[in-house]
Write a protein that holds these residues in place. Structure first.
Motif, PDB file in Angstrom:
ATOM      1  N   SER D  87       0.841  -1.199   0.000  1.00  0.00           N
ATOM      2  CA  SER D  87       0.000   0.000   0.000  1.00  0.00           C
ATOM      3  C   SER D  87       0.877   1.251   0.000  1.00  0.00           C
ATOM      4  CB  SER D  87      -0.968   0.006   1.175  1.00  0.00           C
ATOM      5  OG  SER D  87      -0.445  -0.666   2.264  1.00  0.00           O
ATOM      6  N   ALA D  88       2.008   1.204   0.706  1.00  0.00           N
ATOM      7  CA  ALA D  88       2.898   2.354   0.668  1.00  0.00           C
ATOM      8  C   ALA D  88       3.431   2.557  -0.744  1.00  0.00           C
ATOM      9  CB  ALA D  88       4.045   2.154   1.636  1.00  0.00           C
ATOM     10  N   MET D  89       3.759   1.453  -1.413  1.00  0.00           N
ATOM     11  CA  MET D  89       4.249   1.581  -2.789  1.00  0.00           C
ATOM     12  C   MET D  89       3.169   2.156  -3.696  1.00  0.00           C
ATOM     13  SD  MET D  89       6.321  -1.913  -3.432  1.00  0.00           S
ATOM     14  CE  MET D  89       7.235  -2.715  -2.146  1.00  0.00           C
ATOM     15  N   MET D  90       1.926   1.741  -3.500  1.00  0.00           N
ATOM     16  CA  MET D  90       0.842   2.279  -4.325  1.00  0.00           C
ATOM     17  C   MET D  90       0.716   3.785  -4.114  1.00  0.00           C
ATOM     18  SD  MET D  90      -0.528   0.391  -6.481  1.00  0.00           S
ATOM     19  CE  MET D  90      -1.990   1.311  -6.946  1.00  0.00           C
ATOM     20  N   ALA D  91       0.865   4.207  -2.855  1.00  0.00           N
ATOM     21  CA  ALA D  91       0.777   5.641  -2.579  1.00  0.00           C
ATOM     22  C   ALA D  91       1.853   6.392  -3.354  1.00  0.00           C
ATOM     23  CB  ALA D  91       0.902   5.898  -1.085  1.00  0.00           C
ATOM     24  N   SER D  92       3.096   5.896  -3.297  1.00  0.00           N
ATOM     25  CA  SER D  92       4.154   6.592  -4.042  1.00  0.00           C
ATOM     26  C   SER D  92       3.908   6.521  -5.533  1.00  0.00           C
ATOM     27  CB  SER D  92       5.533   6.001  -3.760  1.00  0.00           C
ATOM     28  OG  SER D  92       5.589   5.426  -2.518  1.00  0.00           O
ATOM     29  N   ALA D  93       3.258   5.444  -5.975  1.00  0.00           N
ATOM     30  CA  ALA D  93       3.019   5.305  -7.406  1.00  0.00           C
ATOM     31  C   ALA D  93       1.953   6.281  -7.881  1.00  0.00           C
ATOM     32  CB  ALA D  93       2.608   3.877  -7.733  1.00  0.00           C
ATOM     33  N   ALA D 142       8.777  15.307  -3.111  1.00  0.00           N
ATOM     34  CA  ALA D 142      10.110  15.781  -2.724  1.00  0.00           C
ATOM     35  C   ALA D 142      10.588  15.096  -1.452  1.00  0.00           C
ATOM     36  CB  ALA D 142      10.099  17.297  -2.525  1.00  0.00           C
ATOM     37  N   LEU D 143       9.689  14.949  -0.492  1.00  0.00           N
ATOM     38  CA  LEU D 143      10.083  14.301   0.765  1.00  0.00           C
ATOM     39  C   LEU D 143      10.518  12.870   0.502  1.00  0.00           C
ATOM     40  CD1 LEU D 143      10.289  14.419   3.849  1.00  0.00           C
ATOM     41  CD2 LEU D 143       7.968  13.537   3.957  1.00  0.00           C
ATOM     42  N   GLN D 144       9.691  12.147  -0.277  1.00  0.00           N
ATOM     43  CA  GLN D 144      10.029  10.748  -0.516  1.00  0.00           C
ATOM     44  C   GLN D 144      11.334  10.603  -1.288  1.00  0.00           C
ATOM     45  OE1 GLN D 144       6.789   8.244  -1.882  1.00  0.00           O
ATOM     46  NE2 GLN D 144       6.418   7.897   0.291  1.00  0.00           N
ATOM     47  N   SER D 145      11.580  11.532  -2.211  1.00  0.00           N
ATOM     48  CA  SER D 145      12.804  11.338  -2.984  1.00  0.00           C
ATOM     49  C   SER D 145      14.019  11.843  -2.223  1.00  0.00           C
ATOM     50  CB  SER D 145      12.705  12.005  -4.350  1.00  0.00           C
ATOM     51  OG  SER D 145      12.562  13.384  -4.174  1.00  0.00           O
ATOM     52  N   ALA D 146      13.792  12.641  -1.166  1.00  0.00           N
ATOM     53  CA  ALA D 146      14.944  13.098  -0.380  1.00  0.00           C
ATOM     54  C   ALA D 146      15.387  12.036   0.614  1.00  0.00           C
ATOM     55  CB  ALA D 146      14.600  14.386   0.362  1.00  0.00           C
ATOM     56  N   ILE D 147      14.515  11.085   0.896  1.00  0.00           N
ATOM     57  CA  ILE D 147      14.873  10.044   1.866  1.00  0.00           C
ATOM     58  C   ILE D 147      15.342   8.814   1.113  1.00  0.00           C
ATOM     59  CG2 ILE D 147      14.036   8.637   3.767  1.00  0.00           C
ATOM     60  CD1 ILE D 147      11.928  10.698   4.269  1.00  0.00           C
ATOM     61  N   GLU D 148      16.499   8.324   1.529  1.00  0.00           N
ATOM     62  CA  GLU D 148      17.085   7.225   0.781  1.00  0.00           C
ATOM     63  C   GLU D 148      16.494   5.883   1.164  1.00  0.00           C
ATOM     64  OE1 GLU D 148      21.351   6.257  -0.227  1.00  0.00           O
ATOM     65  OE2 GLU D 148      21.332   7.888   1.228  1.00  0.00           O
ATOM     66  N   ASP D 154       8.629   5.628   2.862  1.00  0.00           N
ATOM     67  CA  ASP D 154       7.223   5.237   2.868  1.00  0.00           C
ATOM     68  C   ASP D 154       6.499   5.825   4.057  1.00  0.00           C
ATOM     69  OD1 ASP D 154       7.423   3.754   0.643  1.00  0.00           O
ATOM     70  OD2 ASP D 154       7.567   1.809   1.646  1.00  0.00           O
ATOM     71  N   ARG D 155       7.102   5.629   5.227  1.00  0.00           N
ATOM     72  CA  ARG D 155       6.375   5.988   6.434  1.00  0.00           C
ATOM     73  C   ARG D 155       6.329   7.493   6.629  1.00  0.00           C
ATOM     74  NH1 ARG D 155       5.667   1.941  10.172  1.00  0.00           N
ATOM     75  NH2 ARG D 155       6.623   3.108  11.837  1.00  0.00           N
ATOM     76  N   ALA D 156       7.414   8.170   6.298  1.00  0.00           N
ATOM     77  CA  ALA D 156       7.399   9.631   6.412  1.00  0.00           C
ATOM     78  C   ALA D 156       6.387  10.220   5.442  1.00  0.00           C
ATOM     79  CB  ALA D 156       8.794  10.192   6.136  1.00  0.00           C
ATOM     80  N   GLY D 157       6.378   9.704   4.215  1.00  0.00           N
ATOM     81  CA  GLY D 157       5.405  10.172   3.247  1.00  0.00           C
ATOM     82  C   GLY D 157       3.983   9.945   3.744  1.00  0.00           C
TER      83      GLY D 157
END
Ligand code: HEM
Ligand SMILES: Nc1ncnc2c1ncn2[C@@H]1O[C@H](COP(=O)(O)OP(=O)(O)OP(=O)(O)O)[C@@H](O)[C@H]1O
Ligand SMILES: Nc1ncnc2c1ncn2[C@@H]1O[C@H](COP(=O)(O)OP(=O)(O)OP(=O)(O)O)[C@@H](O)[C@H]1O
Ligand SMILES: [Mg+2]
Ligand SMILES: [Mg+2]
Lengths: 62, 210, 230, 244, 230, 210
Positions: D87-93, D142-148, D154-157
């Motif tokens: 579900s986290a991946m779907m959110a980023s997608a 931006a937040l997700q791509s700033a975190i490696e 996932d969780r911060a996003g």
């Protein structure tokens, strides 16, 4: 008729501007997506080699 | 002595970082009064293990048990029973040595009575500099401030990551003595180190990485 | 070798509050400095536009509020970052004191050292922009009620961006959009008062917002902090 | 045959691979029908003339921009609560597609505004909150791509998206209230009943097309994300071999 | 065991430029994020005042310029701080490469990753505030000529506040007053154009300022950096 | 060997921090091929001395001479002839090990040719992780990155502040070997340490603080 259709009563620029840019960003999205996938696969292969190296070097030191 | 209670236990613990497996299937137990020294080359996963055990970070496999009960990251029971002393010294540059120690103890849930604090600073050789802002302390003096907190800690389990770093000979002796007394009181300690710390212990084991 | 069983949130709040205020006082002038930033930003505007008194009066509440937003934002950087860098934050997460209490105390200290001074200094803004007494009163009350929300929402953003390289700018990007309602109701209160509509509605919304944020944000912030350590 | 079965990346990856072409096809088909209705069937508007035809892209894009954020927040909540990775991946997608639609809504709105209102932009409640929505999307990305570390990302996003979703209605109403205190930009279409009906159909069909497009894109993207995340798992290596 | 005798400034500039740009690109989106900050701050103002198109057009240049100031300021934080914290800065001071060159390269990289994007995005501001084409042109030119000064002056401030606890706010305090002339000429250029006076004078002053700053500030920054290490 | 050139010399050097005198009247010389080990308890002024010698900070009394000529802080001659390796590793978290080393070498005015860099990384055991961002390296691996820079340095004088910190046994051996080779090539080194580094040297002296 054709020119009429595209002119859209003098507002063609606005209407076609909308549709064309929409099409454009969709194309950009798809291109970026393909790029992302290709890069992911590439990194995957690189890292597979790297992981092998690390395990090998660990074996040789211990 | 062989019936000493088990404080911490791990079952088939595993850790991966990125796509590298640091360790896996690690099972051991730490009982009261026991010293467990963790050794291994640079980058073998000692720090990772200690942080995992104190609840900073989740294992990729296996489980951690505290007094027989499985605990997750940031578990309350762990937070009451464990002290972690790692690379970062948690010393505030702006505060004096006294203030640093007082706030540090209060944060660890330990009483921070003034006389006791001063006595601890005396023991670690910082009494003369107790009013100096910590930014002016040398590398070793900062580590000694952390040592002073250990002197007053009565949490049963200590997790120490390279506690000897930057300490001079006398500092190392003090460290060894502090840990030894903790063990005698029935505490346990997990210590990762590259040096030989010479901690006298009735029951000592080593955990060797790779 | 026994553990103490229970630590209340009061202990945690007071620990964090005392410590962070002590730190703020220790780095001399930290309080004064956040406040001066606010005043300087406010003063930049008259310099950059045509200094027509009527125009200035119209834009005054907006400018005061935008500057307050930016001053809070700037000060958010030191809320968790220093503690993260020197390892105190990980000790907080490992402490037997309840984390929401610690976070609450820190945010309170942040507000006392950033938001509160802004309220106290706002009369100067009124003088610079020629605001009347009634408007000044409303501006002060709106800042008093609104700035705590800024600190609380900002804490979530600060926790989320902990340790990231682009943190300060990223923080702004995450937090400023969330600040929009506060800005609108805060600046709106003064305008509503000026146009004779009464600021009561705006102000009570701000008060309600502060209460709600006080209940909800500490938990979000704690979650975000724990996430930062995986 | 349970939920967790399909929530496993290993099962979802091939499933998504099978599904996406269908949604892409539906999107293309409905898009063509919608465009036909929009440009050929629908008559000229008496008041606005031809320019109103922007509506067939503008409104679906605006709808999708808001809807996708809701779905994204839903996935985030699931991911935080149950720690399901998928579900986290779907959110980023979903986020980039959502941002894309938000941009399209803004762009088409601006292009529509110039001839009808005489200005590209006005600080009206809807437009302003759409702009803030774009900032929220970009903040998330931006937040997700700033975190490696992907788990932290996932969780911060997720926390951010949830805070954002609580704020969206507040932002909308605050902006609306702020604006209507002063002015109200009004525009109307001459709603002859027949006209309204074709328009509604056109918009609905285009909205469905946009929906199918969004699903196809997010399925494709989630496949890329799965490759990025699952790395050394054997099933992935096999699946990639099989696809080659 | 022989030392190489001479290292030119070109080597130093290119080293610093390559490294800092690589770092900016590495933390993905750092470029985009600074730019978004600018856009968001610009958008906050209309929300805080009555969105009357005429009023907005009047205050637009001022707001664009104030936001540019603040965006530059925010990004200054990462100019030296990271290098100071991890010890790279002391290695720079000890390096045989000439320090003014290194500093120049770093400032240039800062401008490329902060100032330049602002120039490129300013047309959006024009749309938001309903500025005309001519005014937009002048705004862009003024930003292009003025933002380098902001980066260069800011570097001095960043060097002076190195390692201080209240650094971000203190930096703002030191630097913003220095920015005032740039703000006045920058925003003034657009206003002068709008009122038909012609922006030439303002713009040439900005250009002269950039040249002067380019000659003088690297040395001041180097001195400030050395002071930071006693 | 007794006619080896003097590289660095101090005359009546003194340092005070705040109102405490750390040391005073310190006069010594370091000649080519010589190893000078600085020892002393925590806070005795070892770091202060080394930083002063490389030009970071001015002495409160006395003078420093480089190849016979008095030098001030940040002197150009010093900057060309000295390498300082202290507590801070100057490692950029965002860059990979390779990039870190390349930029580090270029900054120190050393040629950074790709093959040489990779060979150095192999020697310090980081070759397998050469493409990993440095933030993911362990404490010891970061120090090893610093060591790699030393491997390639040909400045005549090395100032090393606790170079053994966080290194495992094999890392320490590599360090000793690197310094020894540097000495054989006619270089000199000033090393502050609490451990016994076991560096083989034809001419070694100790400087004891307090
Ligand atoms: C950048 C500018 C604009 C933005 C961001 C924007 C945004 C939106 C949004 C978010 C919606 C969906 C609202 C909902 O379903 O409740 C919407 C619907 C709509 N917009 Fe826009 N809009 C813009 C400009 C315009 C302009 C210039 C016009 C016409 C002159 C227009 C006409 C409409 C219409 C007719 C609808 C559908 C009505 C409805 O379903 O309620 N918009 N727009
Ligand atoms: N402003 C100051 N006022 C008083 N004392 C100071 C001040 N600044 C530094 N000091 C003291 O100076 C000494 C600095 O020593 P330095 O860092 O050189 O020690 P060191 O020998 O390297 O120690 P270590 O072995 O712990 O690294 C410390 O004792 C410190 O407390
Ligand atoms: N994201 C990642 N990808 C690959 N490897 C990683 C990642 N994060 C950490 N590592 C590796 O994991 C290991 C972390 O080890 P850890 O810090 O636990 O080592 P350590 O045993 O404490 O070493 P030291 O003795 O140097 O302190 C290192 O080898 C590091 O390179
Ligand atoms: Mg370690
Ligand atoms: Mg030292």
């Amino acid at each position: 008729m054709n020119t009429d259709f595209f002119a859209l009563g003098g507002h063609g620029l606005y209407v076609w501007g909308s549709y064309l840019v929409t099409a454009l960003v969709m194309v950009v999205e798809i291109v970026l997506l393909r790029h992302r996938r290709r890069q992911a696969v590439e990194i995957l292969q690189q890292e597979a080699e790297l992981a092998e190296e690390i395990t090998k070097s660990n074996e040789s030191t211990s | 002595m062989s019936t000493a209670a088990v404080l911490l236990e791990t079952r088939e613990l595993g850790a991966r970082r990125g796509n590298v497996e640091l360790f896996s299937g690690l099972s051991f137990a730490v009982t009261e009064g026991e010293l467990l020294t963790v050794r291994g080359p640079n980058g073998s996963g000692k720090t990772t293990l200690l942080r995992m055990l104190c609840g900073l970070g989740e294992p990729s496999a296996g489980s951690i048990l505290w007094r027989g009960e499985a605990v997750a990251a940031f578990d309350t029971a762990l937070r009451q029973g464990v002290i972690y002393f790692g690379h970062a010294t948690a010393v505030k540059d702006e505060l004096t040595a006294i203030e640093n120690l007082e706030f540090g103890l209060a944060l660890a849930g330990l009483p921070a009575d003034n006389a006791v604090v001063e006595e601890a600073l005396r023991q670690v050789g910082l009494y003369a500099r107790r009013q100096v802002p910590a930014r002016r302390l040398s590398q070793g003096q900062r580590r000694r401030l952390g040592l002073a907190r250990l002197l007053l800690a009565h949490q049963p389990l200590w997790l120490l990551d390279e506690p000897g770093a930057a300490l001079d000979r006398q500092g190392l002796a003090l460290l060894a003595q502090t840990v030894a007394e903790h063990l005698l009181r029935g505490g346990a300690a997990l210590v990762s180190t590259h040096q030989d710390l010479g901690i006298p212990a009735a029951r000592a084991r080593e955990l060797l990485f790779q | 070798m026994t553990e103490r069983e229970f630590f209340g949130p009061g202990e945690a709040i007071s620990w964090a509050l005392r410590r962070d205020l002590r730190l703020a006082l220790r780095s001399r002038g930290e309080l004064g400095v956040a406040l001066l930033f606010f005043l300087i930003v406010v003063s930049l505007f008259p310099l950059s536009v045509n200094p027509d008194p009527k125009l200035l009066r119209t834009i005054a509440p907006g400018i005061a509020w935008v500057s307050a937003l930016l001053a809070t934002l700037l000060a958010l950087g030191r809320l968790f970052n220093n503690d993260y860098a020197d390892g105190t934050l990980e000790q907080m997460l490992l402490s037997p004191l309840p984390l929401p209490g610690i976070v609450g105390g820190k945010v309170l200290a942040h507000w006392i050292s950033t938001g509160l001074p802004l309220v106290l200094v706002s009369p100067l803004v009124a003088v610079q922009f020629g605001l009347g007494g009634g408007e000044l009163g409303v501006l002060m009350v709106s800042l008093l009620l609104g700035t705590p929300i800024l600190s609380m929402l900002g804490a979530i953003g600060a926790a989320l961006t902990l340790g990231l390289r682009a943190a300060p700018v990223l923080l702004a990007l995450l937090v400023l959009p969330l600040y929009v309602p506060v800005l609108i109701f805060g600046a709106g209160a003064v305008e509503a008062h000026a146009s004779g509509l009464g600021a009561g509605g705006h102000l009570s919304l701000l008060a309600a917002g502060t209460l709600l944020a006080g209940l909800a944000t500490p938990w979000a912030t704690c979650t975000a902090l724990r996430i930062a350590y995986e | 045959m349970n939920f967790y079965h399909y929530a496993a990346p290993a099962t979802f990856y091939p499933l998504a691979g099978k599904l996406w072409p269908w949604f892409a096809a539906i999107a293309a088909l409905l898009g063509l029908i919608g465009l036909y209705i929009g440009f050929v069937v629908a008559p000229t508007d008496a008041q606005q003339g031809e320019v109103y035809r922007v509506i067939f892209i503008h409104v679906p894009a605006a709808w999708m921009s808001m809807f996708i954020y809701l779905v994204m927040a839903g996935y985030c909540a699931l991911g935080l609560a149950f720690k399901t990775r998928l579900s986290a991946m779907m959110a980023s997608a979903l986020a980039p597609t959502g941002a894309m639609f938000t941009f399209v809504a803004l762009w088409t709105g601006a292009l529509w505004g110039k001839p009808t209102w005489g200005t590209w932009w006005a600080w009206d409640a809807r437009m302003t909150s759409e702009l803030i929505l774009l900032f929220l999307y970009l903040g998330f990305i931006a937040l997700q791509s700033a975190i490696e570390d992907p788990r932290r990302a996932d969780r911060a996003g997720a926390v951010l998206a949830l805070v954002g979703v609580v704020n969206i209605p507040i932002i909308y109403f605050s902006v609306k209230w702020w604006n209507t205190l002063h002015q109200g930009a009004s525009v109307s279409l001459t709603a002859a009943p027949k006209m309204a009906e074709t328009m509604l159909w056109g918009m609905l069909i285009m909205a469905l097309a946009a929906w199918a497009y969004a699903i196809a894109m997010s399925l494709l993207r989630v496949r890329a994300i799965i490759i990025e995340r699952e790395r050394q798992t054997e099933w992935l290596v096999e699946a990639l071999e099989a696809e080659r």
